[in-house]
Design a protein around this motif. Structure first.
Motif, mmCIF file in Angstrom:
data_model
loop_
_atom_site.group_PDB
_atom_site.id
_atom_site.type_symbol
_atom_site.label_atom_id
_atom_site.label_comp_id
_atom_site.label_asym_id
_atom_site.label_seq_id
_atom_site.Cartn_x
_atom_site.Cartn_y
_atom_site.Cartn_z
ATOM 1 N N GLY A 192 -1.636 10.174 3.105
ATOM 2 C CA GLY A 192 -2.116 10.054 4.484
ATOM 3 C C GLY A 192 -3.572 9.613 4.507
ATOM 4 N N ILE A 193 -4.037 9.285 5.701
ATOM 5 C CA ILE A 193 -5.436 8.841 5.807
ATOM 6 C C ILE A 193 -6.192 9.916 6.560
ATOM 7 C CG2 ILE A 193 -6.940 6.939 6.563
ATOM 8 C CD1 ILE A 193 -4.688 5.473 5.289
ATOM 9 N N PRO A 194 -7.210 10.515 5.973
ATOM 10 C CA PRO A 194 -7.965 11.550 6.685
ATOM 11 C C PRO A 194 -8.496 10.999 8.018
ATOM 12 C CG PRO A 194 -8.669 11.366 4.393
ATOM 13 C CD PRO A 194 -7.725 10.258 4.635
ATOM 14 N N GLY A 206 -9.616 -3.544 -1.581
ATOM 15 C CA GLY A 206 -10.196 -2.995 -0.348
ATOM 16 C C GLY A 206 -10.163 -4.011 0.784
ATOM 17 N N LEU A 207 -9.432 -5.091 0.575
ATOM 18 C CA LEU A 207 -9.381 -6.132 1.614
ATOM 19 C C LEU A 207 -7.990 -6.251 2.242
ATOM 20 C CD1 LEU A 207 -11.417 -8.978 -0.132
ATOM 21 C CD2 LEU A 207 -12.166 -7.506 1.719
ATOM 22 N N GLY A 208 -7.008 -5.577 1.660
ATOM 23 C CA GLY A 208 -5.618 -5.734 2.113
ATOM 24 C C GLY A 208 -5.437 -5.427 3.593
ATOM 25 N N ASN A 258 0.834 -1.214 0.000
ATOM 26 C CA ASN A 258 0.000 0.000 0.000
ATOM 27 C C ASN A 258 0.863 1.256 0.000
ATOM 28 O OD1 ASN A 258 -2.439 -1.244 -0.031
ATOM 29 N ND2 ASN A 258 -2.883 -0.998 2.157
ATOM 30 N N ALA A 259 1.919 1.221 0.853
ATOM 31 C CA ALA A 259 2.797 2.401 0.945
ATOM 32 C C ALA A 259 3.368 2.725 -0.436
ATOM 33 C CB ALA A 259 3.910 2.143 1.951
ATOM 34 N N ILE A 260 3.766 1.690 -1.154
ATOM 35 C CA ILE A 260 4.317 1.908 -2.500
ATOM 36 C C ILE A 260 3.211 2.419 -3.432
ATOM 37 C CG2 ILE A 260 5.342 0.739 -4.507
ATOM 38 C CD1 ILE A 260 6.605 -1.261 -2.468
HETATM 39 P P1 ADP Z 1 -6.808 -1.610 -1.275
HETATM 40 O O1 ADP Z 1 -6.841 -2.910 -1.902
HETATM 41 O O2 ADP Z 1 -7.811 -0.652 -1.811
HETATM 42 O O3 ADP Z 1 -5.438 -1.044 -1.168
HETATM 43 P P2 ADP Z 1 -6.596 -1.812 1.549
HETATM 44 O O4 ADP Z 1 -7.465 -2.479 2.546
HETATM 45 O O5 ADP Z 1 -5.203 -2.281 1.468
HETATM 46 O O6 ADP Z 1 -7.328 -1.886 0.176
HETATM 47 O O7 ADP Z 1 -6.606 -0.304 1.906
HETATM 48 C C1 ADP Z 1 -7.814 0.340 2.149
HETATM 49 C C2 ADP Z 1 -7.761 1.795 1.724
HETATM 50 O O8 ADP Z 1 -6.908 2.501 2.619
HETATM 51 C C3 ADP Z 1 -7.173 2.017 0.390
HETATM 52 O O9 ADP Z 1 -8.150 1.945 -0.608
HETATM 53 C C4 ADP Z 1 -6.599 3.405 0.484
HETATM 54 O O10 ADP Z 1 -7.605 4.338 0.213
HETATM 55 C C5 ADP Z 1 -6.228 3.529 1.939
HETATM 56 N N1 ADP Z 1 -4.801 3.301 2.190
HETATM 57 C C6 ADP Z 1 -4.199 2.154 2.527
HETATM 58 N N2 ADP Z 1 -2.869 2.316 2.714
HETATM 59 C C7 ADP Z 1 -2.632 3.635 2.498
HETATM 60 C C8 ADP Z 1 -1.436 4.432 2.544
HETATM 61 N N3 ADP Z 1 -0.243 3.938 2.843
HETATM 62 N N4 ADP Z 1 -1.587 5.755 2.272
HETATM 63 C C9 ADP Z 1 -2.787 6.281 1.982
HETATM 64 N N5 ADP Z 1 -3.940 5.578 1.903
HETATM 65 C C10 ADP Z 1 -3.861 4.257 2.176
#
Ligand code: ADP
Length: 477
Positions: free
Chosen positions: A393-395, A421-423, A361-363
């Motif tokens: 960032g995450i609001p 959206g499940l990670g 996700n970070a990448i």
């Molecule tokens: P996805 O498969 O959409 O990445 P995740 O469950 O991994 O699903 O992440 C959920 C949501 O959280 C993502 O859709 C993204 O909007 C947000 N998110 C996750 N990691 C980050 C991050 N490092 N920076 C910003 N937003 C993030």
């Protein structure tokens, strides 16, 4: 077939216990009362006898012929008898000739004043017998009183007690039943209210007239349960709707690609391209279904973990090594900073997945050519993994829900980057299943920090190579 035995209602059981306890208490109380009253009556009788005796002594006098004579009037009270004998057994006086009281058996010497209860002619008598000396001559004096009146009085008291007791118990039992009914009525009310709350009316709550009494406190607990049920139902509904939605999108794409190919592809190359594209979507779909299945196994607690002692730094390095290529594609730098002596007891594959999802996700969500920090250290007896990025960032308003299934901050951007959206939901489950916690914070300079905290392997377990296979419950997926 034997009909099943139905336990009586609480109301009846309460009344039964109450009546039984009351009966026992009343029997004890009535017996004690009766014994005390009888003792008191006997004492009164003995006092009267003592008075009779003293009065009789005063009415005896010695005659000039050295005999003892009665100087009082002869009284004929059949219930109150005075006998006087001379030392040689001759009856000097008897107040009531008709009584059949036996004579005192005379013995040599004086008789110590003593009380007796005797039966004569079918009647009970109480007597006080003693030797009195009248003008130097010893006489035997006996004052007797019939116990008939006392017996009658005691009998009346006994009748009142014995007959009154069941009446009191029945009345008290009835009162107890009415009270139990009144006391338990709110429970019936709660039950009928609870029956009204069905799956589609889960937003309703039991009314709590007084939240501080016993019923009110229980109703509050039931209401809390309803609130939890409602939230679980909502989650389930949302999850089903989201899952259907997620499955429909790739299905629609596959269908669309197939239809277009059928209508427009003429060459083998065009057909192959369409099929390749369809297979990609099928892969995505398979991945999604696999993840959903894993989550549902996690919910059901049927995933077995193989937890062993692992060097957390090594584990994190392995994960980043497999992802470095993705970072390089975006010109990003993975800055790995790990302590080498941080050991944890975890299921390697499960924890790897959590770290992998977060680094991925970070990448994914960071701009090109930025640095992503991955740190492993021990802090306050805990092993800590931090992944710090310079992404959007995450609001704050989404931080609570970021680990929910199918939750995405930016729907379009996430989907477009292949996200399901499940990670993070999987990551949260994986960390919690290994006894840890996961949280997210904002970095003041922009970006987010995802922090995984795990119990540090203590020195006591350092030499032990833990290889426990555990079933792990669902957690909050
Ligand atoms: P996805 O498969 O959409 O990445 P995740 O469950 O991994 O699903 O992440 C959920 C949501 O959280 C993502 O859709 C993204 O909007 C947000 N998110 C996750 N990691 C980050 C991050 N490092 N920076 C910003 N937003 C993030």
């Amino acid at each position: 077939m034997r009909t099943p035995w139905h336990a009586p209602s609480i109301r009846l059981r309460l009344t039964g216990w109450y009546a039984a306890a009351l009966s026992l208490l009343l029997v004890v109380y009535a017996t004690a009362t009766f014994v005390a009253v009888r003792h008191e009556f006997l004492e009164q009788l003995d006092d009267q006898l003592q008075d009779d005796y003293t009065a009789a002594e005063g009415l005896l006098t010695r005659t000039p012929s050295s005999r003892v004579a009665w100087t009082g009037d002869r009284h004929h009270d059949a219930e109150n008898v005075i006998d006087v004998w001379s030392a040689n057994g001759e009856q000097i006086y008897r107040s009531a000739a008709s009584t059949a009281l036996p004579a005192v058996a005379l013995t040599a010497g004086t008789i110590q004043a003593r009380y007796d209860s005797i039966v004569a002619n079918g009647h009970r008598w109480r007597t006080l017998t003693g030797t009195s000396v009248v003008g130097g001559t010893a006489v035997v004096l006996r004052a007797s009183r019939s116990e008939d009146r006392l017996g009658n009085q005691l009998w009346e008291i006994l009748v009142v007690l014995v007959l009154g007791l069941p009446v009191v118990v029945v009345l008290a039992g009835f009162g107890g039943y009415v009270l139990a009914r009144r006391a338990l009525a709110p429970i019936d009310h709660l039950a009928s209210e609870a029956r009204r709350i069905t799956a589609d009316r889960l937003h309703e709550r039991l009314s709590v007239p007084n939240p501080n009494d016993e019923i009110g406190r229980r109703a509050a607990v039931i209401n809390e349960t309803f609130a939890r049920l409602e939230s679980s139902f909502d989650q389930l509904r949302r999850f089903t709707a989201d899952a259907s939605h997620e499955l429909r999108t790739p299905l629609a794409v596959i269908r669309g690609t197939g239809e277009v190919a059928l209508a427009q592809a003429h060459t083998v190359a065009e057909c192959k391209e369409a099929m390749g594209s369809m297979l990609e979507d099928v892969d995505r779909l398979t991945g999604l279904v696999d993840t959903l299945l894993r989550l549902s196994h996690g919910d059901a607690g049927t995933i077995r973990l193989a937890r062993e002692a692992h060097n957390l730094g090594e584990l994190v390095k392995e994960v980043t090594a497999s992802l470095v290529i993705l970072a390089e594609e975006k010109g990003q730098k993975l800055n790995i900073n790990v302590s080498d002596d941080v050991y944890v007891i975890v299921d390697r594959l499960v924890l790897r997945e959590a770290v992998s999802n977060i680094v991925d996700n970070a990448i994914k969500y960071s701009r090109r050519a930025v640095t992503i920090d991955v740190r492993v250290q021990s802090r306050d007896n805990h092993a800590v993994v931090e992944i710090v990025d310079e992404g959007p960032g995450i609001p704050a308003e989404h931080r609570q829900r970021i680990f929910d299934r199918f939750f995405r901050v930016d729907q379009a951007r996430s989907r477009e980057s292949g996200g399901t959206g499940l990670g993070l939901a999987i990551a949260k489950w994986a960390v919690e299943a290994n006894g840890g916690q996961i949280e997210v914070e904002d970095v003041p300079t922009g970006g987010s920090v995802f922090r995984i905290t795990l119990p540090l392997r203590t020195p006591a377990t350092a030499s032990r190579h833990i290889n426990s296979h555990e079933r792990v419950g669902g957690g909050h997926l």
